[in-house]
Design an enzyme around this catalytic site. Sequence first.
Site, mmCIF file in Angstrom:
data_model
loop_
_atom_site.group_PDB
_atom_site.id
_atom_site.type_symbol
_atom_site.label_atom_id
_atom_site.label_comp_id
_atom_site.label_asym_id
_atom_site.label_seq_id
_atom_site.Cartn_x
_atom_site.Cartn_y
_atom_site.Cartn_z
ATOM 1 N N LYS A 13 -12.851 19.808 -14.854
ATOM 2 C CA LYS A 13 -13.571 18.753 -14.108
ATOM 3 C C LYS A 13 -15.015 18.614 -14.567
ATOM 4 C CE LYS A 13 -9.742 18.286 -12.222
ATOM 5 N NZ LYS A 13 -8.858 17.389 -13.007
ATOM 6 N N GLU B 219 -21.713 18.117 -5.880
ATOM 7 C CA GLU B 219 -21.999 16.681 -5.947
ATOM 8 C C GLU B 219 -22.181 16.135 -4.531
ATOM 9 O OE1 GLU B 219 -18.473 15.398 -8.168
ATOM 10 O OE2 GLU B 219 -17.460 14.936 -6.286
ATOM 11 N N HIS C 125 -3.765 16.710 0.361
ATOM 12 C CA HIS C 125 -3.882 16.308 -1.053
ATOM 13 C C HIS C 125 -2.542 15.997 -1.708
ATOM 14 C CE1 HIS C 125 -8.022 17.334 -0.553
ATOM 15 N NE2 HIS C 125 -7.692 18.534 -0.177
ATOM 16 N N ARG D 220 -1.218 11.668 -17.737
ATOM 17 C CA ARG D 220 0.248 11.683 -17.661
ATOM 18 C C ARG D 220 0.698 10.426 -16.931
ATOM 19 N NH1 ARG D 220 -1.655 14.656 -13.319
ATOM 20 N NH2 ARG D 220 -0.941 13.843 -11.330
HETATM 21 C C1 MV4 Z 1 -14.563 14.270 -2.846
HETATM 22 C C2 MV4 Z 1 -14.559 13.723 -1.543
HETATM 23 C C3 MV4 Z 1 -15.771 13.269 -1.024
HETATM 24 N N1 MV4 Z 1 -16.910 13.385 -1.748
HETATM 25 N N2 MV4 Z 1 -15.707 14.355 -3.547
HETATM 26 C C4 MV4 Z 1 -10.016 15.773 -2.823
HETATM 27 C C5 MV4 Z 1 -9.169 16.321 -3.920
HETATM 28 C C6 MV4 Z 1 -9.927 16.084 -5.148
HETATM 29 N N3 MV4 Z 1 -9.107 15.305 -6.049
HETATM 30 C C7 MV4 Z 1 -11.153 15.329 -4.797
HETATM 31 N N4 MV4 Z 1 -11.168 15.157 -3.387
HETATM 32 C C8 MV4 Z 1 -12.258 14.671 -2.759
HETATM 33 N N5 MV4 Z 1 -13.413 14.698 -3.426
HETATM 34 C C9 MV4 Z 1 -16.848 13.925 -2.990
HETATM 35 N N6 MV4 Z 1 -17.995 14.008 -3.693
HETATM 36 C C10 MV4 Z 1 -13.341 13.642 -0.840
HETATM 37 C C11 MV4 Z 1 -12.207 14.135 -1.437
HETATM 38 C C12 MV4 Z 1 -10.975 14.067 -0.681
HETATM 39 C C13 MV4 Z 1 -9.954 13.231 -1.123
HETATM 40 C C14 MV4 Z 1 -10.077 12.483 -2.292
HETATM 41 C C15 MV4 Z 1 -9.017 11.673 -2.675
HETATM 42 C C16 MV4 Z 1 -7.844 11.628 -1.931
HETATM 43 C C17 MV4 Z 1 -7.717 12.387 -0.796
HETATM 44 C C18 MV4 Z 1 -8.763 13.205 -0.371
HETATM 45 C C19 MV4 Z 1 -8.621 13.983 0.780
HETATM 46 C C20 MV4 Z 1 -9.652 14.786 1.176
HETATM 47 C C21 MV4 Z 1 -10.842 14.836 0.443
#
Ligand code: MV4
Length: 506
Positions: free
Chosen positions: A121, A205, A240, A297
């Site tokens: 990442k 972040e 997730h 993918r």
């Molecule tokens: C975040 C966020 C809020 N702010 N980053 C969750 C899994 C990972 N792929 C990234 N995720 C998140 N990153 C920042 N800076 C909120 C989430 C997040 C989320 C993102 C996409 C789809 C579902 C989610 C569920 C909880 C938190």
Amino acid sequence: MSGAPPFKKVLVANRGEIALRVMRGCRELGIEPVAVYSEADAQAPHVRAASEAHCIGPAASAESYLRGDVILDVALRSGCEAIHPGYGFLSENAGFVRQVVDAGLAFVGPPPEAMEVMGDKVSARRAMMAAGVPVVPGTADPLESDDEAVRVAAEIGYPVMLKASAGGGGKGMRKVDDPSGIVSALRGARSEARNAFGDDRVYVEKFVVNPRHVEVQIFSDAQGNHLHLFERDCSIQRRHQKLVEETPCPVLSPETRAAMTAVATQAAAAIDYRGAGTVEFLYGADGSFYFLEMNTRLQVEHPITEMVVGVDLVQAQLLTAAGLPLPWGQDDLQQRGHAIEVRLCAEDPDDGFRPAPGRIESLRLPTGPWVRVDGAFYPGYDVPIHYDPMMAKLIVWGRTRDDAIGRMRRALGELVITGVRTNASFYRAVMDHPAFQSGRYDTGYVAAYLDDLMADHHDDDALVALLAAAVDAHRAQEERARRVAPSGGGGGSRWASAGRLAQVGR
Ligand code: MV4
């Protein structure tokens, strides 16, 4: 199929619904699909659907579907010219890609370098920053100390999000609301990352409040074309795990769509991408969007893009893996109508959605106008405990979003599965839910409305149980009818024997 197939034989290094899906794409191009299966999958649908099938080991994925050496050996011995990985398993394993290419076969997917950049990442963020792709404000590098975490978090401004460099799917992630929590959260994130990935690097972040998960399908060929196939909204997730996906995103303005898709193709070009990929964004309530990660993918939810844009992404993967140009240009691609997908899993919503495998007794799948079921199951099939509990995806298309919702509701109403518990009734509740119907939801939807959704689905379960009992009673009656007048005797029709049964029964 015009012209010679891009490959004569392709090994599909996967199982379940995606293996069947890839095999369908192969066959339509005149390619012979070769299946691999574990001992637990000897009776699995993808084995029957292949031209030939090879057992690659015991049930455990680590000893079968993740054994790249064994899979490559099968591909070479069976005369395959390419390997399609599907999703999951080896689909983003750069080392496997190199083994495949070094052995002289084609890998149906991106170059290993793209996987490596996007698999970490921190390197992904760095590459996107360099490409001018908007990333969430934060550090480009992993945090070196507690003091640096305190300082940088203060600079960014709370709330902040700590994330594991090797992370994904929320592991090693911590939201921190104020300075008092940053050091302990950093310790927790590092420890979780170390345990999950063997890599405790963590970066920080800005926390994006109530984001939607909006992702853009991109596709690049060897001729340097980098196209997009519009967006998908995947915000309805639980822990997730995506549950419901739709396209178009119900709240995206044309201007934001143009900006987001341009950024996604810019990202693909910046890393010299090849094949199908997905650029994920956090889409903030204020209309801002930020690069989240890139999946190198084909995704589970690709069918909704296929339904709205009218393309076959698997066939495009096979063509481009053979060095052929994409069968369409950007100007050929438009969004038409609306598609929704739900992921049908052998899980028990009344038991915390825990996997609930078992034997499928009866199965009645929805069909009819614009309904697609990508599934790997049949009556009598034992859903194995060893793998992901997703059995099928139910996808519908409608001219409008309301049409699509209505069609999904109708299709779910036709679906009958007995013998295993499924999450089907949960989806009926989602389709009926005002927050979903309004389109105004975000990644917090399931957590916010789970009680509503659970309360709503119980009566559906009673109905399904009633239906199942009716199906069982009908089958028992048919069995009695057969005993009374076996179908070989007198050649009577089933209706006639039912009539005789009625006389006997009087
Ligand atoms: C975040 C966020 C809020 N702010 N980053 C969750 C899994 C990972 N792929 C990234 N995720 C998140 N990153 C920042 N800076 C909120 C989430 C997040 C989320 C993102 C996409 C789809 C579902 C989610 C569920 C909880 C938190």
